[in-house]
Design an enzyme around this catalytic site. Structure first.
Site, PDB file in Angstrom:
ATOM      1  N   GLY A  98       0.691  -1.169   0.003  1.00 32.88           N
ATOM      2  CA  GLY A  98      -0.098   0.097   0.094  1.00 32.88           C
ATOM      3  C   GLY A  98       0.817   1.307   0.152  1.00 32.88           C
ATOM      4  O   GLY A  98       0.284   2.268   0.558  1.00 32.88           O
ATOM      5  N   SER A  99       2.052   1.296  -0.637  1.00 33.20           N
ATOM      6  CA  SER A  99       3.068   2.436  -0.272  1.00 33.20           C
ATOM      7  C   SER A  99       2.431   3.500  -1.110  1.00 33.20           C
ATOM      8  O   SER A  99       2.404   4.783  -0.479  1.00 33.20           O
ATOM      9  CB  SER A  99       4.319   2.160  -0.956  1.00 33.20           C
ATOM     10  N   SER A 100       1.760   3.414  -2.220  1.00 39.32           N
ATOM     11  CA  SER A 100       1.045   4.506  -3.147  1.00 39.32           C
ATOM     12  C   SER A 100      -0.050   5.398  -2.146  1.00 39.32           C
ATOM     13  O   SER A 100      -0.184   6.477  -1.938  1.00 39.32           O
ATOM     14  CB  SER A 100       0.750   4.367  -4.314  1.00 39.32           C
ATOM     15  N   ALA A 101      -0.933   4.573  -1.626  1.00 41.07           N
ATOM     16  CA  ALA A 101      -2.071   5.028  -0.794  1.00 41.07           C
ATOM     17  C   ALA A 101      -1.626   5.664   0.147  1.00 41.07           C
ATOM     18  O   ALA A 101      -1.938   6.640   0.695  1.00 41.07           O
ATOM     19  CB  ALA A 101      -3.089   3.966  -0.511  1.00 41.07           C
ATOM     20  N   ASP A 143      -6.651   0.061  -0.029  1.00 38.97           N
ATOM     21  CA  ASP A 143      -5.486   0.308   0.418  1.00 38.97           C
ATOM     22  C   ASP A 143      -5.488   1.789   1.115  1.00 38.97           C
ATOM     23  O   ASP A 143      -5.142   2.064   2.110  1.00 38.97           O
ATOM     24  CB  ASP A 143      -4.376   0.651  -0.919  1.00 38.97           C
TER      25      ASP A 143
HETATM   26  O1  PMV Z   1      -0.848  -7.125  -4.031  1.00 38.28           O
HETATM   27  P1  PMV Z   1      -1.816  -6.290  -3.506  1.00 38.28           P
HETATM   28  O2  PMV Z   1      -1.923  -5.926  -1.989  1.00 38.28           O
HETATM   29  O3  PMV Z   1      -2.294  -5.273  -4.517  1.00 38.28           O
HETATM   30  O4  PMV Z   1      -3.288  -7.241  -3.586  1.00 38.28           O
HETATM   31  C1  PMV Z   1      -3.665  -7.884  -4.643  1.00 38.28           C
HETATM   32  C2  PMV Z   1      -4.976  -8.614  -4.244  1.00 38.28           C
HETATM   33  C3  PMV Z   1      -5.450  -9.525  -5.378  1.00 38.28           C
HETATM   34  O5  PMV Z   1      -6.880 -10.090  -4.670  1.00 38.28           O
HETATM   35  C4  PMV Z   1      -4.634 -10.368  -5.691  1.00 38.28           C
HETATM   36  C5  PMV Z   1      -5.962  -8.509  -6.438  1.00 38.28           C
HETATM   37  C6  PMV Z   1      -7.076  -7.459  -6.020  1.00 38.28           C
HETATM   38  O6  PMV Z   1      -7.263  -6.711  -6.966  1.00 38.28           O
HETATM   39  O7  PMV Z   1      -7.873  -7.722  -5.209  1.00 38.28           O
END
Ligand code: PMV
Length: 310
Positions: A98-101, A143
């Site tokens: 979640g770095s960008s958020a 996020d």
């Molecule tokens: O890697 P992250 O934190 O962006 O999580 C992706 C989560 C998924 O379920 C794989 C994709 C989504 O859009 O929810």
């Protein structure tokens, strides 16, 4: 005020990644050992000082377009003069943390603080999602909510986010494989499997959703051992969906061997981070050290149920 300050924490997905794309529940977790702070002061022209870039905001690379747009919007809404934004972050980029958020949360908080104006949660998320649209196209908003808050969030497509308290006494370890997460690719690969072989794929996804709902109960009822089992079961299904890889599998095995109650990948998979649960700090430390020895690029430990700031 002559300057404003704001902060935000990282986040991880505890349970439900990938299944959430198919309408199942997922839990996002604020992860406070990684965080961002932002400082805003008036400046002759908009200037950014961050780990990636130092200089006039107008010259910042395309990857920082989210910050440019956010600042433009905030300055417009407040009819505020140009600013210098100083960002310091310990959240690794492109690891599903979640770095960008978090950067957008910290900047928005700093800006409101500088303007001496209180910011409601709703307004904060509105600005952050505005920036996140530029970073991620069509963000779920999870996020933003997880990096701005201090409680886990249960989310499901089409439903409002639901936060719940952590009654769990345990330690969460996060380890970075050092490899960028491949969320876009893995989401696509799962969709292909789903199309080609619904009969085996669909129950795996459904079960991931059920495990997530059980995990919420385990967190509410302080059942660390049970939560660990649920995490292990989720990892089995994620591996069956082929979103894990050798590096993640190795780190997960190392965590288990060193006393973890449970361990799994977090986020998109095929890189990114893994998480492990430990009953006590001594075990958590031992796991983190073992993970580092096995090649993890960074590790963090968070004591659950203990928050430093909201
Ligand atoms: O890697 P992250 O934190 O962006 O999580 C992706 C989560 C998924 O379920 C794989 C994709 C989504 O859009 O929810």
């Amino acid at each position: 005020k002559s300057s404003g300050e704001g902060n935000a924490n990282g986040k991880i997905i505890l349970m439900g990644e990938h299944a959430v794309v198919y309408g199942e529940a997922a839990i996002a977790f604020p992860f406070q050992p990684t965080h961002v702070t932002a400082e805003i002061t008036e400046h002759p022209y908009d200037q950014l000082r961050s780990g990636y870039f130092v200089g006039p905001l107008i010259k910042a690379p395309k990857s920082l377009e989210n910050i440019k747009t956010l600042i433009r919007q905030l300055r417009h809404d407040f009819t505020a003069p140009p600013v210098q934004i100083t960002i310091s972050s310990t959240i690794p980029a492109e690891r599903g943390m979640g770095s960008s958020a978090a950067v957008a949360v910290a900047i928005t908080r700093a800006f409101f603080d500088w303007q001496n104006s209180p910011v409601s949660h709703e307004t904060l998320l509105k600005y952050v999602n505005y920036a996140e649209k530029i970073s991620h196209g069509n963000p779920s908003g999870i996020d933003a909510a997880a990096t701005a808050g201090s409680e886990p969030i249960l989310f499901q497509k089409g439903a409002a986010f639901e936060t719940f308290p952590i009654n769990l006494s345990a330690f969460l370890i996060v380890a970075d494989t050092g490899v960028k997460g491949k969320t876009r690719q893995t989401v696509k690969a799962v969709a292909q499997r789903f199309e080609q072989d619904k009969k085996t794929t669909s129950p795996l996804i459904k079960e991931l959703g059920d495990l997530t709902l059980k995990a919420k109960q385990a967190i509410l009822n302080n059942q660390a051992r049970y939560l660990g089992e649920l995490m292990n079961a989720a990892q089995k299904n994620l591996a069956a969906l082929q979103v894990s890889d050798q590096t993640l599998d190795n780190l997960i095995a190392v965590a288990t061997k060193n006393g973890a109650l449970g361990a799994k990948l977090t986020g998109g998979g095929k890189g990114g981070c893994m998480i492990a649960l430990a009953a006590d700090y001594t075990t958590a430390k031992k796991i983190a050290t073992a993970l580092t020895n096995q090649g993890a690029k960074a590790t963090w430990i968070q004591e659950l149920g203990v928050y430093q700031y909201a």
